[in-house]
Write a protein that holds these residues in place. Structure first.
Motif, PDB file in Angstrom:
ATOM      1  N   ASN A 176      39.280  29.367  27.477  1.00  0.00           N
ATOM      2  CA  ASN A 176      40.259  28.848  28.429  1.00  0.00           C
ATOM      3  C   ASN A 176      41.437  29.784  28.608  1.00  0.00           C
ATOM      4  OD1 ASN A 176      39.026  26.340  29.149  1.00  0.00           O
ATOM      5  ND2 ASN A 176      39.447  25.701  27.024  1.00  0.00           N
ATOM      6  N   GLU A 177      42.176  29.547  29.673  1.00  0.00           N
ATOM      7  CA  GLU A 177      43.417  30.255  29.943  1.00  0.00           C
ATOM      8  C   GLU A 177      44.286  30.273  28.689  1.00  0.00           C
ATOM      9  OE1 GLU A 177      44.314  29.479  34.296  1.00  0.00           O
ATOM     10  OE2 GLU A 177      46.199  28.955  33.316  1.00  0.00           O
TER      11      GLU A 177
ATOM     12  N   LYS B  12      42.050  31.495  34.675  1.00  0.00           N
ATOM     13  CA  LYS B  12      40.622  31.184  34.726  1.00  0.00           C
ATOM     14  C   LYS B  12      40.377  30.248  35.892  1.00  0.00           C
ATOM     15  CE  LYS B  12      36.983  28.704  32.263  1.00  0.00           C
ATOM     16  NZ  LYS B  12      36.636  27.918  31.077  1.00  0.00           N
TER      17      LYS B  12
END
Lengths: 473, 286
Positions: free
Chosen positions: B77-78, B7
């Motif tokens: 999120n990642e 991201k």
């Protein structure tokens, strides 16, 4: 001795005034007592005309006999020999044109309530049966099914029960096809579809959602992956529009879009993230089951007034009789012998930025009368000259059929389609490509759940025979 | 479930993600799109493929937070997952026979224009790029465009960065100076694409536009993404999901497309506000 009362035992339903404002199921189903009473009305005819009226040839008198004895699980076992989705078909089949049409009791009085009994048996089984499903031994063959609607589920179910490893590929995020995106909760609760899908999974059927065959994977790649046969049950495709002015105005939906927003995307739930036009005056153009579903959904979403606009008369309405009756009871207004000629929109000439610009305000229609019968024997509607009038409308829902989806055709070499885009198949569902079978709306254009199921079953039988033949060689 | 592999925040309203989706990564080409759902109750939104990494089996998406769904996505999120990711949908951008191409990207449309420009570069075409943004803070992918373009012009509406003005100005200059593009490909707000077509018209240069209407299933079922083309004086209904998203710019009824795009603006605004409040406190750049 059979019960000779001329009428079916009535189906308990939610009060029309109450149900017009909720998405709970309309028909509540028979009790055990009523089911046994209704089963008494069956004459147990030797020649069983009802069976020939059923697209999947359920042994109707045999299952009704079990209901009469109070052996409901026994009745279920008989139905499930022929049908993979009894709880669904008991609810959505047009029985009055199929099994019940052929029922001897229908000659004088009403036919036996076969659909109601089927539904009762399936619901009873789902509520009471504790029998665990034991999948058969794997026979070493893999089959791919495209689409998880009625034809795909029926085909997958039959093959899985014969020991095949079946993978069903579904383009959307939920399995069920039209049973999920098209038919509303109040007619077919989604929990019932989910239950049928769960049962299939117990037979080791894999369901891969978010895979669009023709895009994510092609038919040819499925064979490369080791599938020995493919069944295409990709369903109906793009919605048809009338080609009249104003169909791109804001507030004009296809029934597919309107119902998908409400059903699959859950706009029917309060606080849903999915926007949908609700309230105001709604016109649904068309007279099939999809039109009834759209009209009754609009009503439940809060429309003030809902019209069905249909160019023929009540007699010709292609929808299931019960749906038309339910719609009328709920207050849907039938504008029959009426055809739209233009959809009118708001346009403020002084302010091109007016937020209301481009929204539907009305629909210009023309009155129709029935003329000579067409090639299918239905009297052709013709316009009455000078009879144009305008309806005050905020939302228009076009429900006039669909054309087959082009994605698979475009990426599958050698797959023959007819001039309407439907896949061409032989009697047993085989397409022009070896090992590729098809059925349901992808072949016939918009039709019924049960005929799609029938096609899925026919193809399953043909696939089994073809693969067994290869085994022998 | 589909994992967010990487991201990257490109500017305060534009985010880039790479999503693990092996089957899609294997197939997706420039110009195609995917449909995703963030969570079980979420809506389906179409996003154009901004690139693929076949080795890592990921698909790159770049999106602007405009509604409730994109806001929810930007908050992920990642390493987290989204519930659905399907594609590739639509037809890939037509590249055959095009040796000299002008790629015009407007705002977040640059995310779609970039892989298209990249594909033309890979095929050996001359690539002239014009990218435009409202202001300096919104500029994205400038470096990427510089690397793959033979010529690049950056514009901002307010002149806070590079040249002041909109993308049609440099286009007009190129055309007036006798530049013969085989094709102009315009990707951005509908109004920008409309004016690109009007600018190119006197010179007879073909224009392809990439339409991004409201969609639900994205597979040719609902018909929500329909638009009107004027073909030989006849009005023809087409569906962006299966017939597009690329169309001949001279045929598209842009005014209708703009109007249809605003169908739910009230609802969207409301849903965005609702979601926004949900995230209040955890978010710096609101």
């Amino acid at each position: 001795m059979a019960d000779m009362s001329p009428k079916k035992n009535p189906m308990p339903v939610q009060d029309p005034i109450v149900r017009a404002h909720n998405f709970d199921e309309v028909a509540l189903g028979y009790s055990e007592e009523t089911a046994m009473k209704e089963a008494m009305r069956c004459l147990d005819c030797k020649n069983m005309p009802c069976v020939s009226g059923c697209p999947v040839n359920i042994h109707i008198p045999a299952f009704i006999a079990k209901v009469r004895e109070g052996d409901f699980e026994g009745a279920y076992e008989i139905i499930s020999m022929s049908s993979s989705l009894p709880a669904v078909c008991g609810r959505v089949c047009p029985q009055e044109n199929q099994c019940e049409k052929k029922c001897v009791r229908g000659i004088k009085g009403e036919s036996v309530g076969i659909g109601r009994l089927e539904r009762f048996v399936a619901d009873w089984h789902n509520a009471h049966s504790e029998k665990e499903v034991t999948p058969p031994e794997y026979n070493g063959h893999k089959v791919a099914v495209v689409g998880s609607g009625p034809s795909g589920l029926a085909c997958a179910g039959d093959l899985a029960k014969k020991g095949y490893k079946v993978t069903v590929f579904e383009a959307l995020h939920t399995a069920g096809g039209v049973l999920v995106y098209g038919i509303p909760e109040f007619r077919l609760p989604k929990s019932i579809v989910a239950k049928e899908v769960e049962t299939l999974k117990k037979y080791n059927v894999d369901i891969e959602t978010n895979v669009i065959i023709g895009k994510t994977l092609t038919i040819d790649e499925l064979f490369d992956m080791g599938y020995e046969a493919v069944f295409i049950g990709s369903g109906a495709g793009l919605p048809n529009f009338m080609g009249i002015p104003g169909e791109s105005l804001k507030g004009v939906y296809s029934a597919n879009e309107f119902l998908t927003r409400s059903n699959l995307m859950k706009a029917y739930k309060k606080d849903s993230d999915t926007p949908i036009m609700s309230g105001g005056k709604v016109a649904v153009v068309g007279g099939g089951n999809v039109a009834m579903d759209a009209a009754r959904t609009a009503l439940r979403l809060g429309a003030e007034k809902v019209y069905i606009v249909y160019r023929r008369s009540m007699e010709e309405l292609p929808a299931r009789k019960e749906e038309v009756e339910h719609a009328e009871e709920e207050g849907i207004i039938f504008k029959i012998l009426t055809n739209p000629v233009e959809i009118l929109g708001y346009n403020n000439p002084d302010n091109p930025r007016d937020e209301k610009n481009g929204f539907v305000t009305g629909m210009k229609c023309i009155e129709m009368e029935l003329g000579e019968p067409d090639e299918r024997g239905r009297r052709r509607p013709v316009e009455k000259q000078g009879s144009e009038f305008t309806m005050d409308i905020d939302t228009v829902i076009m429900s006039i059929g669909t054309s087959p989806n082009p994605l698979i055709k475009n990426t599958t070499k050698g797959l023959e389609v007819n001039n309407r885009g439907g896949i061409v198949v032989s009697e047993d569902g085989l397409t022009s490509r070896e090992g590729v079978y098809a059925g349901g709306d992808a072949v016939t254009g918009a039709a019924t759940v049960i005929s799609a199921m029938g096609a899925g079953k026919t193809a399953a039988k043909a696939i089994d025979e073809a693969i067994k033949k290869k085994d022998v060689k | 479930m589909y994992r967010i592999a990487t991201k990257k925040v490109l500017n305060k309203s534009v985010t880039q993600m790479e999503i693990e989706a092996p089957l899609v990564a294997n197939k997706a080409k420039a110009g195609q799109f995917i449909i995703l759902r963030v969570d079980e109750e979420g809506e389906r939104i179409p996003l154009t493929v901004a690139g693929t990494d076949k080795e890592n089996k990921t698909v790159k998406i770049i999106f602007q937070t405009v509604g409730a769904t994109t806001l929810k996505l930007a908050e992920k999120n990642e390493g987290e997952y989204i519930s659905d990711f399907a594609g590739p949908l639509g037809t890939p951008t037509h590249t055959e026979g095009i040796k000299n191409v002008c790629i015009i990207g407007g705002g977040v449309g640059c995310a779609i224009a970039m892989p298209v420009a990249e594909e033309f570069k890979r095929l050996g075409a001359d690539v002239t790029s014009i990218i435009g943004f409202r202001n300096k803070d919104l500029v994205i992918l400038e470096e990427e465009f510089r690397n793959i373009s033979d010529k690049l012009t950056v514009m901002t509406d307010d002149g806070s960065y590079a040249t002041k003005g909109n993308v049609t100005q440099p286009l007009k200059e190129y055309l007036e100076n006798g530049e013969k593009f085989d094709m102009i490909i315009a990707i951005g707000p509908v109004i920008m694409m409309k004016f690109v077509v009007e600018t190119a018209k006197p010179y007879g240069t073909p224009v392809t536009v990439s339409m991004n209407p409201i969609m639900i299933d994205g597979t040719g079922m609902c018909g929500g993404c329909r638009l009107t083309l004027n073909q030989d004086g006849k009005k023809v209904t087409k569906f962006a999901c299966v017939d597009g998203p690329d169309f001949n710019g001279y045929e598209v009824d842009f005014d209708e497309a703009m109007s249809r795009g605003r169908m739910y603006s009230d609802f969207e605004h409301h849903a965005y506000e609702k979601t926004c409040n949900l995230f209040k406190g955890g978010r710096e750049n609101g």
